[in-house]
Design a protein around this motif. Structure first.
Motif, mmCIF file in Angstrom:
data_model
loop_
_atom_site.group_PDB
_atom_site.id
_atom_site.type_symbol
_atom_site.label_atom_id
_atom_site.label_comp_id
_atom_site.label_asym_id
_atom_site.label_seq_id
_atom_site.Cartn_x
_atom_site.Cartn_y
_atom_site.Cartn_z
ATOM 1 N N THR A 87 0.855 -1.178 0.000
ATOM 2 C CA THR A 87 0.000 0.000 0.000
ATOM 3 C C THR A 87 0.890 1.226 0.000
ATOM 4 O O THR A 87 2.020 1.188 0.474
ATOM 5 N N GLY A 88 0.390 2.298 -0.538
ATOM 6 C CA GLY A 88 1.160 3.530 -0.594
ATOM 7 C C GLY A 88 0.586 4.477 -1.607
ATOM 8 O O GLY A 88 -0.558 4.322 -2.060
ATOM 9 N N ALA A 89 1.385 5.463 -1.981
ATOM 10 C CA ALA A 89 0.907 6.484 -2.901
ATOM 11 C C ALA A 89 2.073 7.052 -3.693
ATOM 12 O O ALA A 89 3.234 6.899 -3.329
ATOM 13 N N TRP A 90 1.736 7.692 -4.804
ATOM 14 C CA TRP A 90 2.722 8.384 -5.629
ATOM 15 C C TRP A 90 2.165 9.767 -5.961
ATOM 16 O O TRP A 90 0.951 10.006 -5.894
ATOM 17 N N ALA A 91 3.053 10.673 -6.311
ATOM 18 C CA ALA A 91 2.633 12.013 -6.718
ATOM 19 C C ALA A 91 3.632 12.563 -7.726
ATOM 20 O O ALA A 91 4.830 12.308 -7.634
ATOM 21 N N LYS A 92 3.140 13.303 -8.692
ATOM 22 C CA LYS A 92 3.988 14.036 -9.630
ATOM 23 C C LYS A 92 4.306 15.392 -9.024
ATOM 24 O O LYS A 92 3.413 16.134 -8.646
ATOM 25 N N ILE A 93 5.602 15.694 -8.912
ATOM 26 C CA ILE A 93 6.023 16.955 -8.301
ATOM 27 C C ILE A 93 5.923 18.072 -9.346
ATOM 28 O O ILE A 93 6.564 18.010 -10.397
ATOM 29 N N PRO A 94 5.142 19.113 -9.084
ATOM 30 C CA PRO A 94 5.028 20.212 -10.039
ATOM 31 C C PRO A 94 6.232 21.149 -9.979
ATOM 32 O O PRO A 94 6.954 21.182 -8.980
ATOM 33 N N PRO A 95 6.461 21.906 -11.035
ATOM 34 C CA PRO A 95 7.604 22.827 -11.039
ATOM 35 C C PRO A 95 7.362 24.043 -10.167
ATOM 36 O O PRO A 95 6.218 24.454 -9.946
ATOM 37 N N VAL A 96 8.452 24.632 -9.683
ATOM 38 C CA VAL A 96 8.359 25.920 -8.994
ATOM 39 C C VAL A 96 8.573 27.070 -9.976
ATOM 40 O O VAL A 96 8.307 28.229 -9.647
ATOM 41 N N TYR A 97 9.065 26.742 -11.187
ATOM 42 C CA TYR A 97 9.246 27.768 -12.214
ATOM 43 C C TYR A 97 9.250 27.081 -13.578
ATOM 44 O O TYR A 97 9.827 26.004 -13.742
ATOM 45 N N THR A 98 8.589 27.715 -14.554
ATOM 46 C CA THR A 98 8.596 27.247 -15.938
ATOM 47 C C THR A 98 9.065 28.385 -16.826
ATOM 48 O O THR A 98 8.510 29.499 -16.779
ATOM 49 N N ALA A 99 10.106 28.142 -17.617
ATOM 50 C CA ALA A 99 10.657 29.192 -18.478
ATOM 51 C C ALA A 99 9.645 29.572 -19.563
ATOM 52 O O ALA A 99 8.933 28.719 -20.088
ATOM 53 N N PRO A 100 9.566 30.848 -19.919
ATOM 54 C CA PRO A 100 8.643 31.286 -20.962
ATOM 55 C C PRO A 100 8.991 30.672 -22.318
ATOM 56 O O PRO A 100 10.137 30.312 -22.585
ATOM 57 N N THR A 101 7.987 30.561 -23.178
ATOM 58 C CA THR A 101 8.208 30.073 -24.537
ATOM 59 C C THR A 101 9.099 31.051 -25.300
ATOM 60 O O THR A 101 8.926 32.268 -25.223
ATOM 61 N N ASN A 102 10.070 30.502 -25.991
ATOM 62 C CA ASN A 102 11.010 31.298 -26.804
ATOM 63 C C ASN A 102 11.798 32.316 -25.977
ATOM 64 O O ASN A 102 12.187 33.370 -26.476
ATOM 65 N N ALA A 103 11.995 32.013 -24.711
ATOM 66 C CA ALA A 103 12.779 32.897 -23.849
ATOM 67 C C ALA A 103 13.419 32.043 -22.757
ATOM 68 O O ALA A 103 13.131 30.859 -22.623
ATOM 69 N N GLY A 104 14.301 32.653 -21.991
ATOM 70 C CA GLY A 104 14.956 31.876 -20.952
ATOM 71 C C GLY A 104 15.617 32.732 -19.900
ATOM 72 O O GLY A 104 15.627 33.967 -19.980
ATOM 73 N N LYS A 105 16.152 32.047 -18.901
ATOM 74 C CA LYS A 105 16.907 32.697 -17.848
ATOM 75 C C LYS A 105 18.162 31.876 -17.576
ATOM 76 O O LYS A 105 18.203 30.669 -17.832
ATOM 77 N N LYS A 106 19.161 32.538 -17.041
ATOM 78 C CA LYS A 106 20.360 31.858 -16.587
ATOM 79 C C LYS A 106 20.327 31.789 -15.074
ATOM 80 O O LYS A 106 20.257 32.818 -14.396
ATOM 81 N N ILE A 107 20.341 30.572 -14.543
ATOM 82 C CA ILE A 107 20.390 30.377 -13.098
ATOM 83 C C ILE A 107 21.837 30.507 -12.649
ATOM 84 O O ILE A 107 22.716 29.791 -13.136
ATOM 85 N N ASN A 108 22.094 31.413 -11.735
ATOM 86 C CA ASN A 108 23.460 31.686 -11.290
ATOM 87 C C ASN A 108 23.792 31.086 -9.927
ATOM 88 O O ASN A 108 24.873 30.519 -9.746
ATOM 89 N N ASN A 109 22.888 31.254 -8.970
ATOM 90 C CA ASN A 109 23.185 30.865 -7.591
ATOM 91 C C ASN A 109 21.998 30.143 -6.973
ATOM 92 O O ASN A 109 20.842 30.520 -7.192
ATOM 93 N N ILE A 110 22.297 29.106 -6.195
ATOM 94 C CA ILE A 110 21.278 28.386 -5.442
ATOM 95 C C ILE A 110 21.766 28.253 -4.001
ATOM 96 O O ILE A 110 22.883 27.794 -3.760
ATOM 97 N N VAL A 111 20.934 28.685 -3.061
ATOM 98 C CA VAL A 111 21.234 28.566 -1.634
ATOM 99 C C VAL A 111 20.191 27.633 -1.023
ATOM 100 O O VAL A 111 18.985 27.826 -1.206
ATOM 101 N N ILE A 112 20.663 26.610 -0.306
ATOM 102 C CA ILE A 112 19.776 25.645 0.343
ATOM 103 C C ILE A 112 20.055 25.689 1.834
ATOM 104 O O ILE A 112 21.196 25.494 2.261
ATOM 105 N N THR A 113 19.021 25.928 2.632
ATOM 106 C CA THR A 113 19.181 26.057 4.078
ATOM 107 C C THR A 113 18.308 25.035 4.788
ATOM 108 O O THR A 113 17.115 24.909 4.486
ATOM 109 N N ASN A 114 18.908 24.300 5.723
ATOM 110 C CA ASN A 114 18.180 23.342 6.550
ATOM 111 C C ASN A 114 18.013 23.951 7.938
ATOM 112 O O ASN A 114 18.984 24.121 8.670
ATOM 113 N N LYS A 115 16.777 24.258 8.300
ATOM 114 C CA LYS A 115 16.509 25.008 9.529
ATOM 115 C C LYS A 115 16.364 24.128 10.769
ATOM 116 O O LYS A 115 16.173 24.663 11.872
ATOM 117 N N VAL A 116 16.395 22.802 10.596
ATOM 118 C CA VAL A 116 16.205 21.911 11.743
ATOM 119 C C VAL A 116 17.508 21.186 12.065
ATOM 120 O O VAL A 116 18.417 21.125 11.227
#
Length: 267
Positions: A179-208
């Motif tokens: 028994t259990g479940a599955w889920a499709k994870i949705p995006p937090v950002y989708t690039a526009p059609t015929n356009a884009g961005k450059k991702i430069n920096n990612i900061v990940i913080t664990n608060k616990v």
């Protein structure tokens, strides 16, 4: 000169869709099935919903996938059962009131369903779903059963409408009904059609104080996958990755107190 901006900031499982909040009044785990009781109708309507539980205990707190909603009723809080279950690898926990009450937070912006069978061989999981899943290769999924849990892995193959394979975090799980479940994870950002961005920096913080893991996918491919982050610490990534023409940015974490800050610029 390209304009710099924040592409995404927040907790991945709480920043998607409208949020629903309920108080948790009772807990129990029996034979790898956790049953959570809310003080009012929880409003849940389908399996596979990602449910964030806080303030109950160290075994139950975290992000889980709703497996069943045992009974539906109508009460003053709106439609819904006062109980739901999720599958877990944890041992038994005796039924007990939660005092002070814990908190359930969820969004029904996720597509998901039940799991009826699972097998994992050399970190490749094969899942049989209770109904047609609609997944395609490259989708990012969460899977939680009695035998294993992953909160972000890439779909590798789709043999048929009720079967898919994924990159697992457990090496071996014997082929068995579950028994259990599955889920499709949705995006937090989708690039526009015929356009884009450059991702430069990612900061990940664990608060616990406990160690957690996280994954980051761009266009269906892992930039970071099941990376450990120590408790009360921060990881940094300096990259120059272009995301364009409808490609999706997806972030996942094993603990909802893992926060992301992703910045970039127009290209």
């Amino acid at each position: 000169m390209p304009s710099k901006e924040t592409i995404y900031r927040g907790s991945p499982h709480l920043n998607i869709g409208a949020q629903n909040y309920r108080l948790i009044s009772n807990k129990v785990i029996t034979s790898n099935v956790a049953t959570i009781t809310t003080s009012l109708g929880n409003g849940l309507s389908f399996p596979g919903t990602l449910a964030v539980i806080q303030g109950v205990d160290s075994t139950i707190d975290g992000t889980h996938l709703v497996a069943t909603i045992p009974s539906l009723a109508i009460d003053v809080s709106g439609p819904g059962s006062t109980t739901f279950t999720y599958s877990t690898t944890a041992g038994n926990v005796a039924s007990a009131a939660v005092s002070p009450t814990g908190q359930l937070i969820y969004s029904e912006s996720y597509i998901g369903g039940t799991v009826s069978n699972i097998a994992v061989v050399n970190y490749v999981g094969t899942v049989t779903t209770g109904a047609a899943h609609g997944l395609v290769v490259g989708d990012i999924v969460a899977v939680e059963t009695k035998a294993s849990i992953t909160l972000g892995s890439r779909v590798l193959t789709v043999p048929d409408s009720t079967t898919f394979t994924y990159e697992g975090s457990t090496q071996t799980v014997a082929n068995a009904a579950t028994t259990g479940a599955w889920a499709k994870i949705p995006p937090v950002y989708t690039a526009p059609t015929n356009a884009g961005k450059k991702i430069n920096n990612i900061v990940i913080t664990n608060k616990v104080p406990t160690t957690s893991t996280y994954s980051i996918y761009i266009g269906g491919y892992p930039i970071a996958e099941n990376i450990s982050i120590n408790g009360n610490s921060t990881n940094y990534m300096d990259i120059e990755q272009i995301i364009f023409n409808g490609e999706k940015l997806i972030v996942c974490a094993s603990n909802n107190d893992v926060k992301f800050h992703i910045s970039g610029e127009n290209v």
